[in-house]
Design a protein around this motif. Structure first.
Motif, short mmCIF file in Angstrom:
data_model
loop_
_atom_site.label_atom_id
_atom_site.label_comp_id
_atom_site.label_asym_id
_atom_site.label_seq_id
_atom_site.Cartn_x
_atom_site.Cartn_y
_atom_site.Cartn_z
N LEU A 270 14.24 -30.27 14.40
CA LEU A 270 12.91 -29.54 13.64
C LEU A 270 13.23 -28.63 12.69
CD1 LEU A 270 9.98 -29.31 14.56
CD2 LEU A 270 10.50 -27.65 16.14
N ALA A 271 14.61 -28.03 12.62
CA ALA A 271 14.57 -27.07 11.63
C ALA A 271 14.65 -27.62 10.30
CB ALA A 271 16.06 -26.30 12.03
N LYS A 272 15.03 -28.91 10.23
CA LYS A 272 15.14 -29.80 9.03
C LYS A 272 13.60 -29.88 8.37
CE LYS A 272 19.49 -31.81 9.65
NZ LYS A 272 20.34 -33.04 9.91
N ARG A 273 12.90 -29.72 9.34
CA ARG A 273 11.43 -30.38 8.96
C ARG A 273 10.61 -29.05 8.44
NH1 ARG A 273 8.50 -35.01 9.85
NH2 ARG A 273 9.78 -36.68 10.37
N ILE A 274 10.74 -27.91 9.24
CA ILE A 274 9.69 -26.56 9.31
C ILE A 274 10.77 -25.51 9.03
CG2 ILE A 274 8.14 -27.55 10.80
CD1 ILE A 274 8.95 -25.95 12.95
N GLY A 275 11.97 -25.30 9.05
CA GLY A 275 12.80 -24.25 8.76
C GLY A 275 13.40 -23.82 9.78
N ALA A 276 14.44 -22.82 9.95
CA ALA A 276 15.38 -22.25 10.95
C ALA A 276 14.38 -21.46 11.88
CB ALA A 276 16.67 -21.75 10.54
N TRP A 277 13.89 -20.45 11.44
CA TRP A 277 13.15 -19.54 12.10
C TRP A 277 11.78 -20.19 12.99
CZ3 TRP A 277 13.92 -15.44 14.89
CH2 TRP A 277 15.07 -14.52 14.43
N PRO A 278 11.19 -21.01 12.22
CA PRO A 278 10.04 -21.46 12.81
C PRO A 278 10.47 -22.59 13.78
CG PRO A 278 9.68 -21.53 10.59
CD PRO A 278 10.94 -20.86 10.60
N SER A 279 11.51 -23.16 13.47
CA SER A 279 12.07 -24.28 14.67
C SER A 279 12.45 -23.31 15.85
CB SER A 279 12.91 -24.95 14.10
OG SER A 279 13.80 -25.79 14.97
N VAL A 280 13.11 -22.31 15.63
CA VAL A 280 13.67 -21.76 17.06
C VAL A 280 12.52 -20.96 17.57
CG1 VAL A 280 15.18 -19.60 17.74
CG2 VAL A 280 16.06 -21.40 15.97
N LEU A 281 11.60 -20.28 16.80
CA LEU A 281 10.68 -19.88 17.76
C LEU A 281 9.66 -20.85 18.32
CD1 LEU A 281 9.34 -17.18 15.03
CD2 LEU A 281 10.96 -16.72 17.29
N THR A 282 9.48 -22.16 17.98
CA THR A 282 8.70 -23.15 18.62
C THR A 282 9.22 -23.45 19.67
OG1 THR A 282 7.52 -23.50 16.40
CG2 THR A 282 7.55 -25.29 18.15
N VAL A 283 10.66 -23.74 19.62
CA VAL A 283 11.32 -24.46 20.86
C VAL A 283 11.53 -23.45 21.80
CG1 VAL A 283 12.47 -26.07 19.52
CG2 VAL A 283 13.54 -24.17 20.04
#
Length: 106
Positions: A78-91
């Motif tokens: 997911l981080a490859k698609r939306i970036g690290a912070w948004p990915s970590v916050l989403t999951v």
């Protein structure tokens, strides 16, 4: 020696899950040593799992543990698609929400 851990049935696990996912990622990022972040992730997972087991039983503990580890695994692609912070916050939101809904609320 006095037990330094909170009673597993009274621990709110949603914040523990959030701390494990966000904290583990930040520790790995800050130190550059991914296994140290994994230790944070694992420690939070064991602490939360202990409470899920005590409060809701084995099936819920296994399911929420799988969701926790699945969130960690899903954060990478997911981080490859939306970036690290948004990915970590989403999951983290998904895993902490599941921990609250299935593990913490009465």
């Amino acid at each position: 020696m006095k037990n330094c851990l909170k009673d597993p049935e009274s621990l709110s696990t949603a914040p523990v899950v959030a701390a494990g996912l966000i904290g583990g990622w930040q520790v790995a990022r800050a130190t550059g040593v991914r296994p140290i972040g994994g230790v944070v992730l694992a420690a939070a997972g064991v602490l939360a799992g202990r409470s899920w087991w005590a409060r809701k039983g084995a099936a819920t503990a296994v399911g929420l543990s799988a969701a926790y580890l699945g969130a960690f695994g899903a954060s990478h692609p997911l981080a490859k698609r939306i970036g690290a912070w948004p990915s970590v916050l989403t999951v983290t939101a998904a895993a902490a929400g599941a921990a609250y809904w299935f593990g913490d609320r009465n």
